[in-house]
Design a protein around this motif. Structure first.
Motif, PDB file in Angstrom:
ATOM      1  N   LYS A   8     112.904  17.758  72.872  1.00 61.26           N
ATOM      2  CA  LYS A   8     112.223  16.871  73.811  1.00 61.26           C
ATOM      3  C   LYS A   8     113.228  16.177  74.710  1.00 61.26           C
ATOM      4  CE  LYS A   8     109.963  13.417  72.068  1.00 61.26           C
ATOM      5  NZ  LYS A   8     109.200  12.494  71.229  1.00 61.26           N
ATOM      6  N   ARG A   9     112.722  15.676  75.838  1.00 63.54           N
ATOM      7  CA  ARG A   9     113.513  14.882  76.779  1.00 63.54           C
ATOM      8  C   ARG A   9     112.782  13.576  77.035  1.00 63.54           C
ATOM      9  NH1 ARG A   9     114.694  19.732  80.831  1.00 63.54           N
ATOM     10  NH2 ARG A   9     112.509  19.429  81.328  1.00 63.54           N
ATOM     11  N   LEU A  10     113.550  12.528  77.244  1.00 64.78           N
ATOM     12  CA  LEU A  10     112.995  11.236  77.634  1.00 64.78           C
ATOM     13  C   LEU A  10     113.757  10.760  78.864  1.00 64.78           C
ATOM     14  CD1 LEU A  10     113.108  11.333  74.302  1.00 64.78           C
ATOM     15  CD2 LEU A  10     112.183   9.055  74.549  1.00 64.78           C
ATOM     16  N   LEU A  11     113.043  10.115  79.766  1.00 60.04           N
ATOM     17  CA  LEU A  11     113.650   9.533  80.956  1.00 60.04           C
ATOM     18  C   LEU A  11     113.052   8.149  81.132  1.00 60.04           C
ATOM     19  CD1 LEU A  11     115.535  10.030  83.394  1.00 60.04           C
ATOM     20  CD2 LEU A  11     113.530  10.867  84.620  1.00 60.04           C
ATOM     21  N   ILE A  34     117.613  11.082  77.893  1.00 65.20           N
ATOM     22  CA  ILE A  34     117.914  11.452  76.508  1.00 65.20           C
ATOM     23  C   ILE A  34     117.397  12.858  76.270  1.00 65.20           C
ATOM     24  CG2 ILE A  34     117.625  10.861  74.065  1.00 65.20           C
ATOM     25  CD1 ILE A  34     116.837   8.030  74.954  1.00 65.20           C
ATOM     26  N   SER A  35     118.238  13.691  75.671  1.00 65.80           N
ATOM     27  CA  SER A  35     117.824  15.025  75.237  1.00 65.80           C
ATOM     28  C   SER A  35     117.991  15.106  73.735  1.00 65.80           C
ATOM     29  CB  SER A  35     118.671  16.112  75.904  1.00 65.80           C
ATOM     30  OG  SER A  35     118.401  16.174  77.284  1.00 65.80           O
ATOM     31  N   VAL A  36     116.932  15.509  73.046  1.00 65.19           N
ATOM     32  CA  VAL A  36     116.965  15.669  71.598  1.00 65.19           C
ATOM     33  C   VAL A  36     117.075  17.160  71.321  1.00 65.19           C
ATOM     34  CG1 VAL A  36     115.758  15.252  69.430  1.00 65.19           C
ATOM     35  CG2 VAL A  36     115.556  13.598  71.311  1.00 65.19           C
ATOM     36  N   ILE A  37     118.198  17.548  70.725  1.00 61.22           N
ATOM     37  CA  ILE A  37     118.466  18.964  70.486  1.00 61.22           C
ATOM     38  C   ILE A  37     118.780  19.215  69.013  1.00 61.22           C
ATOM     39  CG2 ILE A  37     119.359  19.219  72.834  1.00 61.22           C
ATOM     40  CD1 ILE A  37     122.188  19.485  71.556  1.00 61.22           C
TER      41      ILE A  37
END
Length: 194
Positions: A8-11, A34-37
């Motif tokens: 997921k990504r958050l901005l 934010i990138s969740v990897i």
């Protein structure tokens, strides 16, 4: 980014109009991507991990471009930056350190000729962990008016086998900055410090 498993990504974009004093004619804008990897090293010790920095480079550029877009699309409005990582509990702090080079250089590439070192923070934590990302001026680390931080986090991450990678950009000094020191309009831009 074929070698990265992105969950997921958050901005997030903040507009700050005042901190109890007069309302600013132009609000300070702070944005975090934010990138969740997936953490490919979670759950075990791996000696050679540095190759993953190269794998992360396209992600860093993508995140930096998204931040510039969120702040209006013009890189010249960006005056401050920072980066960080939250490592899930099955990882180690060094996995977050992998973000130093690709995160920092991505912002420099997208912003053009930024001279100052990109400040950073990292920690190991579970879902919902919060992290204060330090921010300094993009061309001179000694500009006190731009010393700042933006708190970030992911409600459901990072999971134990994940990394939450963060970039932050800002459009100016703290609202009501008035503690002296080197002013932004006095930057020489020779060494990234003054």
């Amino acid at each position: 980014m074929a070698d990265i498993e992105l969950r997921k990504r958050l901005l997030t974009v903040e507009e700050i109009f005042h901190e109890g004093g007069p309302v600013a004619s132009v609000p300070l804008r702070r944005a975090a991507a934010i990138s969740v990897i997936a953490n490919p090293f979670a759950g075990r010790y791996v000696e050679e991990i540095s190759y993953f920095m190269k794998v992360l480079e396209p992600l860093g550029v993508d995140m930096a471009e998204r931040l510039v877009t969120a702040l209006g699309g013009d890189p010249s409005v960006v005056q401050g930056y920072g980066k960080g990582a939250i490592v899930g509990a099955a990882g180690e702090l060094e996995h977050g350190a992998l973000w130093h080079v690709p995160g920092g250089y991505a912002m420099r590439a997208v912003l053009g000729d930024a001279k100052a070192i990109v400040p950073s923070a990292k920690k190991v934590g579970g879902p919902g962990t919060r992290l204060d990302i330090p921010v300094t001026h993009i061309n001179a680390a000694y500009v006190r008016s731009h010393f700042d931080a933006m708190e970030v986090g992911v409600p459901d991450g990072p999971r134990a086998d994940e990394l939450a990678l963060v970039l932050v950009m800002t459009t100016g000094a703290r609202i009501h900055a008035r503690v002296g020191g080197l002013a932004a309009d006095a930057i020489k831009g020779e060494d990234g410090l003054r």
